[in-house]
Design a protein around this motif. Structure first.
Motif, short mmCIF file in Angstrom:
data_model
loop_
_atom_site.label_atom_id
_atom_site.label_comp_id
_atom_site.label_asym_id
_atom_site.label_seq_id
_atom_site.Cartn_x
_atom_site.Cartn_y
_atom_site.Cartn_z
N GLU A 182 0.85 -1.18 0.00
CA GLU A 182 0.00 0.00 0.00
C GLU A 182 0.88 1.23 0.00
OE1 GLU A 182 -2.22 -0.71 3.63
OE2 GLU A 182 -3.98 -1.27 2.44
N LEU A 183 0.44 2.28 -0.68
CA LEU A 183 1.26 3.47 -0.89
C LEU A 183 0.72 4.68 -0.16
CD1 LEU A 183 1.93 3.22 -4.73
CD2 LEU A 183 3.52 2.66 -2.89
N HIS A 184 1.65 5.46 0.39
CA HIS A 184 1.34 6.83 0.80
C HIS A 184 2.12 7.73 -0.14
CE1 HIS A 184 0.21 10.13 3.51
NE2 HIS A 184 1.40 10.64 3.16
N HIS A 185 1.43 8.39 -1.05
CA HIS A 185 2.08 9.18 -2.08
C HIS A 185 2.63 10.48 -1.48
CE1 HIS A 185 0.94 6.67 -5.49
NE2 HIS A 185 -0.22 6.48 -4.88
N ILE A 186 3.88 10.74 -1.80
CA ILE A 186 4.55 11.96 -1.34
C ILE A 186 4.47 13.05 -2.40
CG2 ILE A 186 6.75 12.92 -0.57
CD1 ILE A 186 5.48 10.98 1.40
N GLY A 187 4.59 12.67 -3.67
CA GLY A 187 4.57 13.63 -4.76
C GLY A 187 5.90 13.68 -5.48
N ALA A 188 5.87 13.93 -6.77
CA ALA A 188 7.08 13.92 -7.59
C ALA A 188 8.05 15.02 -7.22
CB ALA A 188 6.71 14.01 -9.06
N ASP A 189 7.58 16.08 -6.60
CA ASP A 189 8.44 17.21 -6.26
C ASP A 189 9.00 17.12 -4.85
OD1 ASP A 189 5.98 17.51 -5.07
OD2 ASP A 189 5.89 19.69 -5.32
N ARG A 190 8.80 15.98 -4.18
CA ARG A 190 9.27 15.82 -2.81
C ARG A 190 9.99 14.49 -2.67
NH1 ARG A 190 5.41 17.46 1.83
NH2 ARG A 190 7.18 18.74 2.42
N ALA A 191 10.82 14.37 -1.64
CA ALA A 191 11.58 13.16 -1.37
C ALA A 191 11.37 12.77 0.08
CB ALA A 191 13.07 13.39 -1.64
N ALA A 192 11.07 11.50 0.31
CA ALA A 192 10.82 11.01 1.67
C ALA A 192 12.04 10.30 2.22
CB ALA A 192 9.62 10.06 1.68
N GLY A 193 12.28 10.49 3.52
CA GLY A 193 13.32 9.76 4.20
C GLY A 193 12.78 8.46 4.79
N GLU A 194 13.68 7.67 5.32
CA GLU A 194 13.33 6.41 5.97
C GLU A 194 12.16 6.58 6.94
OE1 GLU A 194 16.22 3.35 8.19
OE2 GLU A 194 15.87 5.20 9.31
N ALA A 195 11.23 5.62 6.93
CA ALA A 195 10.07 5.67 7.81
C ALA A 195 10.36 4.86 9.07
CB ALA A 195 8.84 5.10 7.10
#
Length: 475
Positions: free
Chosen positions: A392-405
């Protein structure tokens, strides 16, 4: 000027990818109090979230992203408020300009960037990097100094130790470029070093991670090896087709005898988890890199001196090469056979889990979609159900970068996924960052809360949630 010439000129002037955008270092230390919050922070989140990563000094020249000095970013949460944010360099002897080589010609393991992870064990906060000793820091991010646990650590300490959730022991290893290439250690729940063993491997591999189960230690002896010719130019490791690839299973107690299983050549930076199944087999879930994906990405990060002049072509090559994907190996100790299978074909990294399930049966893993470059339009956090292979996905967006959860169990947890996920999310352009809090049981839902940080936090490596109850004796 032609379009081709203009593109070439722009690439020549561009900084290396690890010094730009959401990876770019920050130039100083700061602290800010009473941070704005959107949504409602769970009041049971009482503690500190710490995240480590490389951050070179202003103007400092680097040959690789992994070589930057460690900087820890911290956010203090209490009573539904974000009390403060601060960032501090880890004050290592390397930051002070000391040489890696001691006066007697030996390798000085206290000279390390301490830039990869930060953990708590037995009331001590440790900033980790596999090339050297851990550095102890305070709960306010001051640096105490290197720690040896009262015993010799000839090969330093991995950035990915594993704490057994039932015994409280901390398992870890160190590797080096000279024999003994691999050493295994164990800390007691109160922090005493009470086991150290040499594990025989044929050469110096870049062993970044490993795994434990209830009865075994799982070793990754893979074909990224030390290369003396690269010393002084970059991180001295390269893909080595001649080395081979194997994974070892070793009993946690008794003699350090390893049962080795040959596998298809690959590399693993990060393990999700390992466990023993009902049939007594050892099952390992980890993120697998094939040869071409590793070599191209390693070059992009500086390993082969690919900097601004070739950055555009290197980015395209990463997009075309492939992905690092979640993979499973099942080792049958009775027959000596190994089964390899892909769990998913999406590109991911930084797998995490509920740490109460380390080395035991786990259903869920959390990961971050690949986002080294801006070619990835599906930046997201993924929750894997490892029993079905679905995500399952939590979308962050193409213009953002997510760190380790990082997973934080709920106070009244009944299920494995009852809890929260903490991730620092940053704009790819480098404009700003947030600490995002998600409900791990419903990862597709909007964030429970978003803490708006007062400055950009470079996308870095690993972090931990440290509740106040574990910091009672930390200065």
């Amino acid at each position: 000027m032609t379009d081709t010439a203009s593109t070439a000129a722009a690439e020549a002037d561009a900084p290396p990818i690890y010094l730009a955008g959401h990876l770019a270092p920050v130039p100083d230390e700061t602290e800010v109090f009473d941070l704005p919050v959107t949504g409602s922070l769970p009041p049971e989140l009482v503690g500190r979230y710490f995240r480590n990563g490389p951050n070179p000094l202003p103007g400092e020249k680097l040959d690789h992203w992994f070589a930057g000095h460690g900087m820890v970013h911290g956010i203090r949460l209490k009573d539904g408020r974000a009390e403060w944010y601060r960032n501090r360099w880890v004050r290592t002897s390397l930051l002070d300009g000391h040489s890696w080589i001691a006066d007697d010609g030996s390798r000085d393991r206290s000279v390390t960037p301490a830039n990869t992870h930060i953990i708590e064990h037995a009331g001590h906060l440790l900033a980790l990097c596999e090339g050297g000793l851990p550095y102890e820091i305070t709960s306010e991010l001051g640096t105490e100094g290197p720690r040896t646990f009262g015993g010799p650590l000839s090969n330093g300490m991995t950035a990915h130790p594993k704490e057994d959730p039932e015994t409280g022991e901390l398992h870890f290893f160190g590797y080096g470029s000279q024999p003994p290439y691999l050493t295994y250690h164990r800390l007691s729940p109160t922090g005493e070093l009470h086991r150290g063993e040499t594990v025989e491997v044929p050469g110096a591999t870049m062993m970044h991670d490993f795994a434990i189960t209830e009865h075994y230690v799982v070793w990754l002896d893979l074909p990224v090896t030390f290369d003396l010719a690269l010393v002084g130019h970059s991180l001295p490791f390269r893909w080595n087709d001649e080395y081979g690839a194997r994974i070892g299973v070793m009993a946690r107690d008794g003699e350090p005898t390893v049962r080795w299983f040959d596998i298809e050549p690959c590399y693993v930076f990060h393990v999700g988890n390992a466990r023993e199944d009902a049939a007594g087999r050892v099952v390992l879930d980890a993120v697998r890199w094939d040869r071409d994906t590793f070599r191209t990405s390693w070059s992009l990060l500086g390993g082969s001196k690919v900097h601004a002049r070739h950055q555009g072509s290197a980015v395209s090559a990463v997009a075309e090469t492939g992905h690092s994907t979640l993979h499973r190996w099942t080792f049958d100790l009775a027959t000596g056979s190994v089964r390899e299978q892909a769990i998913d074909d999406r590109g991911v990294e930084f797998p995490t889990l509920n740490d109460n399930h380390v080395g035991r049966n786990n259903r869920y893993l959390y990961a971050v979609t690949e986002q080294l470059t801006d070619v990835d339009s599906e930046a997201a956090l993924i929750k894997y159900d490892t029993t079905t292979g679905t995500g399952e996905l939590h979308h962050i967006g193409a213009d953002r970068a997510a760190g380790e959860a990082v997973f934080v169990p709920a106070a009244d947890a009944r299920n494995e996924d009852d809890g929260w996920l903490l991730s620092i999310v940053s704009d790819r352009s480098g404009k700003g960052s947030d600490l995002v809090v998600l409900d791990a049981a419903d990862i597709t839902a909007p964030p429970v809360a978003t803490v708006h940080l007062p400055r950009r936090v470079p996308t870095g490596f690993h972090g931990s949630w440290i509740p106040d109850t574990e910091l009672e004796h930390v200065s």
